[in-house]
Design a protein around this motif. Structure first.
Motif, PDB file in Angstrom:
ATOM      1  N   ALA A  85       0.840  -1.205   0.000  1.00 48.38           N
ATOM      2  CA  ALA A  85       0.000   0.000   0.000  1.00 48.38           C
ATOM      3  C   ALA A  85       0.871   1.249   0.000  1.00 48.38           C
ATOM      4  N   ALA A  86       1.900   1.259   0.850  1.00 52.81           N
ATOM      5  CA  ALA A  86       2.753   2.441   0.938  1.00 52.81           C
ATOM      6  C   ALA A  86       3.525   2.652  -0.362  1.00 52.81           C
ATOM      7  N   ALA A  87       4.010   1.559  -0.955  1.00 56.52           N
ATOM      8  CA  ALA A  87       4.768   1.680  -2.205  1.00 56.52           C
ATOM      9  C   ALA A  87       3.867   2.184  -3.330  1.00 56.52           C
ATOM     10  N   TYR A  88       2.644   1.663  -3.382  1.00 60.30           N
ATOM     11  CA  TYR A  88       1.701   2.070  -4.422  1.00 60.30           C
ATOM     12  C   TYR A  88       1.314   3.534  -4.224  1.00 60.30           C
ATOM     13  N   ALA A  89       1.076   3.918  -2.974  1.00 58.42           N
ATOM     14  CA  ALA A  89       0.707   5.309  -2.688  1.00 58.42           C
ATOM     15  C   ALA A  89       1.831   6.247  -3.134  1.00 58.42           C
ATOM     16  N   ASP A  90       3.062   5.827  -2.894  1.00 56.03           N
ATOM     17  CA  ASP A  90       4.192   6.668  -3.278  1.00 56.03           C
ATOM     18  C   ASP A  90       4.291   6.780  -4.797  1.00 56.03           C
ATOM     19  N   TYR A  91       3.985   5.685  -5.496  1.00 58.54           N
ATOM     20  CA  TYR A  91       4.068   5.650  -6.962  1.00 58.54           C
ATOM     21  C   TYR A  91       2.946   6.462  -7.580  1.00 58.54           C
ATOM     22  N   ARG A  92       1.781   6.397  -6.965  1.00 53.09           N
ATOM     23  CA  ARG A  92       0.587   6.886  -7.628  1.00 53.09           C
ATOM     24  C   ARG A  92       0.162   8.288  -7.185  1.00 53.09           C
ATOM     25  N   PHE A  93       0.327   8.598  -5.921  1.00 52.45           N
ATOM     26  CA  PHE A  93      -0.225   9.866  -5.429  1.00 52.45           C
ATOM     27  C   PHE A  93       0.877  10.813  -4.995  1.00 52.45           C
ATOM     28  N   ASN A  94       0.540  12.094  -5.034  1.00 54.45           N
ATOM     29  CA  ASN A  94       1.423  13.098  -4.470  1.00 54.45           C
ATOM     30  C   ASN A  94       0.724  13.741  -3.292  1.00 54.45           C
ATOM     31  N   PHE A  95       1.374  13.770  -2.172  1.00 53.43           N
ATOM     32  CA  PHE A  95       0.775  14.490  -1.064  1.00 53.43           C
ATOM     33  C   PHE A  95       1.882  15.183  -0.274  1.00 53.43           C
ATOM     34  N   ILE A  96       1.457  16.152   0.510  1.00 55.08           N
ATOM     35  CA  ILE A  96       2.444  16.932   1.251  1.00 55.08           C
ATOM     36  C   ILE A  96       3.123  16.031   2.280  1.00 55.08           C
ATOM     37  N   GLY A  97       4.433  16.163   2.399  1.00 58.48           N
ATOM     38  CA  GLY A  97       5.149  15.390   3.409  1.00 58.48           C
ATOM     39  C   GLY A  97       5.390  13.945   3.005  1.00 58.48           C
TER      40      GLY A  97
ATOM     41  N   TYR B  15     -10.101   6.421  -2.070  1.00 54.98           N
ATOM     42  CA  TYR B  15      -9.197   5.512  -2.763  1.00 54.98           C
ATOM     43  C   TYR B  15      -7.751   5.808  -2.404  1.00 54.98           C
ATOM     44  N   SER B  16      -7.378   7.087  -2.447  1.00 50.70           N
ATOM     45  CA  SER B  16      -5.981   7.408  -2.154  1.00 50.70           C
ATOM     46  C   SER B  16      -5.670   7.216  -0.669  1.00 50.70           C
ATOM     47  N   ALA B  17      -6.657   7.493   0.209  1.00 51.44           N
ATOM     48  CA  ALA B  17      -6.411   7.323   1.639  1.00 51.44           C
ATOM     49  C   ALA B  17      -6.219   5.853   1.989  1.00 51.44           C
ATOM     50  N   LEU B  18      -6.991   5.014   1.314  1.00 54.02           N
ATOM     51  CA  LEU B  18      -6.915   3.578   1.582  1.00 54.02           C
ATOM     52  C   LEU B  18      -5.488   3.059   1.391  1.00 54.02           C
ATOM     53  N   TRP B  19      -4.795   3.587   0.387  1.00 50.29           N
ATOM     54  CA  TRP B  19      -3.434   3.127   0.114  1.00 50.29           C
ATOM     55  C   TRP B  19      -2.396   3.905   0.908  1.00 50.29           C
ATOM     56  N   SER B  20      -2.645   5.193   1.083  1.00 49.97           N
ATOM     57  CA  SER B  20      -1.614   6.030   1.704  1.00 49.97           C
ATOM     58  C   SER B  20      -1.531   5.827   3.210  1.00 49.97           C
TER      59      SER B  20
END
Lengths: 265, 286, 361
Positions: A85-97, B15-20
């Motif tokens: 989940a963390a790896a995918y979030a890093d690949y897919r989304f941009n968020f602050i911090g 969706y993004s929260a679920l992964w992040s």
């Protein structure tokens, strides 16, 4: 790099020595687990399976192995899922911090084990968990998920960032695109991460020893054996441990390497 | 129409929260939480063998003025630094060989072989070294066979280094090799082109360019050696009391957790400062 | 007036304080080939991504056949895209790639296979259906990417610099094919590129963007002959631009005064212009001639040759005037020899008063 043949041979020979140095303790352990002498040294005595018989008759050892397997089988899926989940979030989304979160997620293996052990012990006993199997599971997930994240993130860095959007562009919803694109692209590295998490959980001794109380895993059992005296029984448990973790790691490596050679084609 | 839009935005956020979130939340609960508690714990009191939340500086005073703490601190630092230097020097030829003298296939196999020990039971490997180094162990017998009489090699600085290099060498080799492999090969060709000999190319081009990897490898070796208690316990025979042994003994033998927490925090501060200094040095322009 | 196929109304996209697309208005007619071009960072890709739903617009409307689609998620827009990276699915075969969109839209297996086969044949990929993507050449992959979109029978196709990875020869070949496909299918192509030749050889309408705004939208001919702004003239290249002020002569004729001299022009071109007004005079390279000495023509500017570039039988000469204006002239190779021109010599550039295009500012 162009160097003389002697230099080349010398460095390669040294590399061989380094490998020998790293594998010597592993190999001798197998040898002495089958050696009949009570004190492990050369010359060798006769061949025996006595030490394996002894440990397999030892209820403490058997319980410890059961615990180890139980824990690894709970830890590996959870740690792999969270690392993924963390790896995918890093690949897919941009968020602050994001960078801060990543650095934080990679920290646990870098903190001395006794320090984590102490902190965990204090924390888990505050919430009434210390001395239980869940306490070990909780700490193992903290220790293994960074490895899972790293290995899966590495795979993501090779995947064209447009693929998932291309699938959406052709009519796939978020979840459908995830299922059609992300799962097939990452499944081998997820499996590799799973094996690696099992191996790390399998061999963890320090934090487990701190938070486990009377619950023992095979590594903690070895630790208690070590505190008594040298005995070929340790070699026998050690061989089982080695065989397990080496198989897990080789399995993980095979998966990662196959992926690499497949992509190179 | 707006509610539909809001629903879509919401599902996108979900969706993004679920992964992040899962890993950060887990780590906040079970890693950051314990670490913060560790800091608080260092100010607690122990009354009648019971931990009592408090805010008092006594633990810090006791530890920071104790001679045994500082001697253990110095010993741990010296041992870790020596192991780090040793592992770095031993890893360099291996990393060079892996990066420059092997076919890609052999390179992957060798890197794989070096990674395997890192993930196999360190405890059992240290136990095996005990067998090698102990009184009447393999090394002593082998030496005797060629006419050199030695005593037990256990509980010596040599034994400590063997244990710590066993722990750190694989990691250092892999980090160095990765940094050497990512070097721009044209840089090396350019150096040859300018008439540098192999030695100059190595020392004036390759090693400086690979500095981040070399420093990072040494840092990791330091971190792992600094925190280790297995080698000091089982190959040092308890003769070399390190900070980790101090913590382990304190925790396992009584309720003086707050003092152990002070030691633990001193370790973390030391490691953070070392990491900061090394990383600054590794990426400094020169 | 008939309803436009796709309309952008006051469309705007900002990232924090940075404006990527600024109040864009554009109507795209059904069945046209639209090329959107401009320098990198001009907002052309952002605009395309907003159409596809990959970026959310900050304000304004995107209308598809009159329906506002801003809030539709990507997968409901029905605007398949050919990606710059192609974004083919590497773990699927050619056929599976082409069937993907149909599968997502619930088309049955038999029909999927049939429709994919039709398109693979149409694009000359029939025999590659069961190959992996990695076993194809660059041109073949390009076709798979096209087939993957077109098999869903969209009314609009988005193309994001699809030919940039191909070599020049293959790119020209694909340009011809794309144009032919678009004519046959009669669907709208929206094609983002930074290449003049791609845009001008294929498009019915060329849109030139700069700094998030549309500088000019029109037929290729229109843009070529009558650039609307100095930016367009400069971006297209091959023209010389003079900053001028309109001045009246005693006989009532209006002339153009610049740092390089006073130029005569057609009365038609100056109609509606007032004395004192600032304008840009754009003269194309093929409209300028070179004479070794002055006194032969109306609009003459003495220059020095500062560079030459050989393009087949033609030569692009770069000249600089005394005032520092750069002038481009296109000559035949053989004229170079007759005129005995080389870098560094002085020449006179001239053009007819009826040539040149005036841009009011």
């Amino acid at each position: 790099m162009r160097v003389s043949r002697t230099t080349r041979r010398l460095t390669l020979a040294f590399t061989g020595l380094a490998l020998a140095f790293l594998y010597a303790p592993i190999l001798t352990n197998f040898v002495f687990s089958l050696n009949s002498d009570r004190f492990p040294t050369i010359p060798l005595g006769g061949f025996t399976l006595e030490w394996y018989r002894l440990i397999l008759a030892d209820a403490l050892v058997i319980d410890a192995f059961k615990n180890t397997v139980k824990i690894a089988l709970i830890v590996a899926p959870i740690a792999t899922a969270m690392g993924f989940a963390a790896a995918y979030a890093d690949y897919r989304f941009n968020f602050i911090g994001k960078r801060l979160v990543l650095v934080f997620a990679l920290m646990p293996p870098l903190i001395p084990l006794v320090v984590i052990g102490l902190a965990m012990l204090a924390y888990l006993s505050r919430i009434g968990l210390s001395g239980t199997l869940p306490a070990i599971v909780v700490s193992h997930i903290v220790l293994t998920s960074p490895f899972a994240m790293a290995i899966i993130r590495l795979r993501f860095s090779q995947i064209d960032g447009d693929l998932e959007f291309a699938a959406q562009n052709l009519g796939a919803s978020n979840w459908r695109a995830f299922w059609e694109i992300i799962i097939p692209s990452t499944k081998t590295s997820v499996l590799a991460a799973f094996l690696l998490c099992m191996a790390v959980s399998f061999d963890e001794y320090a934090v487990t020893w701190f938070v486990g109380g009377l619950e023992e895993t095979s590594s903690v059992r070895i630790l208690s054996f070590l505190q008594s005296a040298v005995s070929p029984r340790i070699n026998a448990i050690g061989s089982i441990t080695f065989a397990t973790s080496i198989s897990l790691i080789l399995g993980a490596q095979f998966l990662v390497l196959r992926r690499l050679t497949k992509d190179a084609k | 129409m707006t509610s539909l839009l809001q629903a879509r935005r919401l599902s996108k956020t979900a969706y993004s929260a679920l992964w992040s979130l899962p890993l950060p939340v887990w780590l906040a609960g079970f890693f950051l939480g314990p670490m913060v508690l560790l800091i608080w714990l260092s100010f607690w009191d122990v009354k009648n063998f019971l931990l009592t939340p408090d805010f008092q500086l006594e633990n810090w005073q006791k530890i920071l003025t104790a001679g045994y703490f500082w001697s253990a601190y110095a010993r741990t630092a010296v041992i870790a630094a020596s192991a780090s230097v040793l592992a770095t020097l031993a890893a360099l030829p291996c990393a060079l060989a892996i990066s420059f003298f092997l076919s890609p296939r052999a390179r992957m196999v060798l890197l794989g072989l070096f990674v395997v020990p890192f993930f196999t039971s360190y405890l059992v490997r240290i136990y095996s070294w005990q067998i090698y180094l102990t009184e009447n162990g393999i090394v002593m017998k082998l030496m005797a066979a060629i006419g050199i009489e030695t005593g037990s090699l256990l509980n010596t600085p040599l034994a400590l280094m063997v244990g710590l290099v066993t722990l750190t060498l694989p990691l250092v080799i892999v980090i160095q090799a990765i940094s050497l492999l990512s070097l721009d090969r044209t840089l090396i060709d350019a150096a040859y082109n300018l008439g540098c000999g192999p030695r100059r190319v190595l020392f004036a081009t390759v090693l400086p360019a690979a500095r981040p990897g070399i420093v990072l490898g040494a840092l990791f070796a330091f971190i792992f050696s600094f925190g280790d208690f297995v080698t000091a316990t089982y190959l040092g025979g308890g003769k070399f009391t390190t900070l980790s042994i101090l913590i382990a003994d304190t925790v396992k033998s009584g309720q003086q957790w707050p003092r152990a927490a002070v030691v633990a925090l001193m370790m973390i501060v030391t490691l953070l400062l070392t990491a900061l200094a090394s990383i600054t040095y590794a990426y400094r322009r020169s | 007036m008939s309803q436009a196929h796709i309309s952008l109304k006051n469309l705007r996209k900002t990232y924090g304080a940075a404006v990527a697309v600024e109040n864009l208005d554009l109507d795209i007619e059904e069945g046209k080939f639209i090329a959107i071009m401009g320098p990198s960072g001009c907002g052309k890709s952002t605009m395309l991504r907003m159409l596809a739903g990959l970026e959310e617009s900050s304000s304004g409307d995107i209308l598809h056949q009159g329906r506002r689609i801003n809030d539709l998620p990507i997968w409901e827009r029905e605007m398949p895209m050919v990606w710059q990276s192609l974004a083919l699915f590497p773990f699927l075969t050619v056929r599976e790639n082409v069937e993907f969109g149909l599968r997502m839209n619930g088309v049955g297996a038999a029909e999927r296979k049939h429709r994919a086969q039709v398109w693979l044949k149409k694009l000359g990929l029939g025999e590659y259906a069961d190959r992996g993507i990695n076993q194809l050449s660059g041109g073949q992959r390009q076709r798979v990417a096209l087939a993957r979109c077109l098999v869903t029978e969209p009314s609009v196709l988005l193309l994001d610099e699809p030919l940039s990875a191909l070599d020049a020869h293959l790119s020209v070949q694909m340009q011809g094919e794309l144009k032919r496909l678009q004519r046959e299918l009669g669907i709208t192509f929206i094609y983002v590129t930074h290449s003049h030749s791609e845009a001008f050889s294929m498009a019915d309408t060329v849109v030139i963007m700069n700094k998030g705004r549309i500088e000019q939208a029109g037929s290729p001919e229109d843009i070529y002959l009558r650039p609307a702004t100095p930016f367009v003239a400069e971006f297209l290249g091959g023209s010389s631009i003079f900053d001028c002020t309109i001045r009246p002569r005693k006989n009532g004729e209006l002339v153009l005064e610049s740092a390089d001299g006073t130029f005569k022009t057609d009365a038609l071109k100056t109609a509606g212009l007032a004395p004192g007004q600032h304008v840009s005079l754009v003269v194309r390279a093929d409209q300028i001639s070179i004479t070794p000495a002055a006194g032969w023509a109306d609009n003459e500017v003495p220059c020095r040759v500062i560079g030459e570039e050989f393009v087949g039988a033609l030569v692009n000469l770069r000249l600089e005037t005394g005032a520092g204006t750069q002038i481009t002239v296109q000559l035949q190779q053989r004229d170079m020899q007759t005129l005995d021109i080389e870098v560094g010599v002085g020449v006179t550039a001239s053009w007819h008063p009826e040539d040149g295009h005036i841009i009011t500012e």
